[in-house]
Design a protein around this motif. Structure first.
Motif, PDB file in Angstrom:
ATOM      1  N   TYR A  40       0.901  -1.321   0.001  1.00  0.00           N
ATOM      2  CA  TYR A  40      -0.098  -0.040   0.017  1.00  0.00           C
ATOM      3  C   TYR A  40       1.016   1.396   0.030  1.00  0.00           C
ATOM      4  N   PHE A  41       0.723   2.004  -1.189  1.00  0.00           N
ATOM      5  CA  PHE A  41       1.393   3.302  -0.982  1.00  0.00           C
ATOM      6  C   PHE A  41       0.895   4.428  -0.643  1.00  0.00           C
ATOM      7  N   PHE A  42       1.536   5.552   0.015  1.00  0.00           N
ATOM      8  CA  PHE A  42       0.997   6.763   0.605  1.00  0.00           C
ATOM      9  C   PHE A  42       0.820   7.593  -0.279  1.00  0.00           C
ATOM     10  N   LYS A  43       1.602   7.748  -1.551  1.00  0.00           N
ATOM     11  CA  LYS A  43       1.467   8.581  -2.666  1.00  0.00           C
ATOM     12  C   LYS A  43       1.163   8.035  -3.851  1.00  0.00           C
ATOM     13  N   GLU A  44       0.392   8.638  -4.741  1.00  0.00           N
ATOM     14  CA  GLU A  44       0.113   8.182  -5.991  1.00  0.00           C
ATOM     15  C   GLU A  44       1.293   8.067  -6.967  1.00  0.00           C
ATOM     16  N   GLU A  45       2.106   9.011  -6.668  1.00  0.00           N
ATOM     17  CA  GLU A  45       3.116   8.997  -7.716  1.00  0.00           C
ATOM     18  C   GLU A  45       4.034   8.005  -7.500  1.00  0.00           C
ATOM     19  N   THR A  46       4.418   7.576  -6.068  1.00  0.00           N
ATOM     20  CA  THR A  46       5.344   6.672  -5.920  1.00  0.00           C
ATOM     21  C   THR A  46       4.892   5.295  -6.372  1.00  0.00           C
ATOM     22  N   HIS A  47       3.335   5.005  -6.013  1.00  0.00           N
ATOM     23  CA  HIS A  47       2.764   4.090  -6.601  1.00  0.00           C
ATOM     24  C   HIS A  47       2.819   3.705  -8.186  1.00  0.00           C
ATOM     25  N   GLN A  48       2.381   5.023  -8.976  1.00  0.00           N
ATOM     26  CA  GLN A  48       2.748   4.811 -10.418  1.00  0.00           C
ATOM     27  C   GLN A  48       4.140   4.482 -10.941  1.00  0.00           C
TER      28      GLN A  48
END
Length: 164
Positions: A21-29
């Motif tokens: 689970y990622f806190f930030k969408e940018e890191t997830h992407q």
């Protein structure tokens, strides 16, 4: 929960799967892009599913290179070949970051590496694996590793010495 860091949390959801689970969408992407591109490689955990701010991937049963070095107190030539294979795979996959931390290299039960945490695969650019060297230095094994590299791939050894 089996792990957490500044970018998110990891939960084991089955014997063979984890969800990150990622806190930030940018890191997830960024991580998702690298995981998708890396699915052709044996060094990448299998990607099972993804959605908003999460990735479901293979759970790697084994130990990190850091823990292995701490326990063994050495790196042999066979281990060096496997590490060099990982670095070559980064290049083959088109990653601009040809480096990883020793704690992110996980050795599975078959003795092969799977590498986790690829959020910087396309945003960092380093022709010398400085993070890898830094981790090895902590265990006093950088020199031993480089001697094996010198025997296995003298051109690479020379390039690293020149750029270091």
């Amino acid at each position: 929960m089996i792990g957490d860091g500044k970018d998110g949390e990891i939960y084991k959801v089955a014997d063979d799967k984890v969800v990150k689970y990622f806190f930030k969408e940018e890191t997830h992407q960024r991580e998702l892009e690298a995981m998708q591109i890396g699915q052709t490689s044996s060094i990448m955990p299998r990607l099972y599913e993804f959605g908003d701010n999460y990735i479901v991937m293979e759970f790697v049963k084994g130990i990190s290179l850091a823990r292995h070095m701490k326990r063994q107190g050495q790196i042999d030539e066979d281990m060096t070949k496997k590490i060099l294979f990982v670095l070559d795979e980064f290049k083959r996959l088109g990653f601009t970051r040809w480096d990883t931390e020793v704690r992110h290299m996980l050795m599975n039960e078959e003795g092969e590496f799977k590498v986790i945490d690829h959020k910087r695969a396309f945003t960092s650019d380093s022709p010398v694996p400085t993070k890898l060297f830094k981790g090895m230095k902590k265990f006093g094994l950088t020199g031993e590793f480089l001697e094996h590299v010198k025997n296995l791939n003298p051109e690479l050894h020379y390039a690293w010495k020149k750029l270091k």
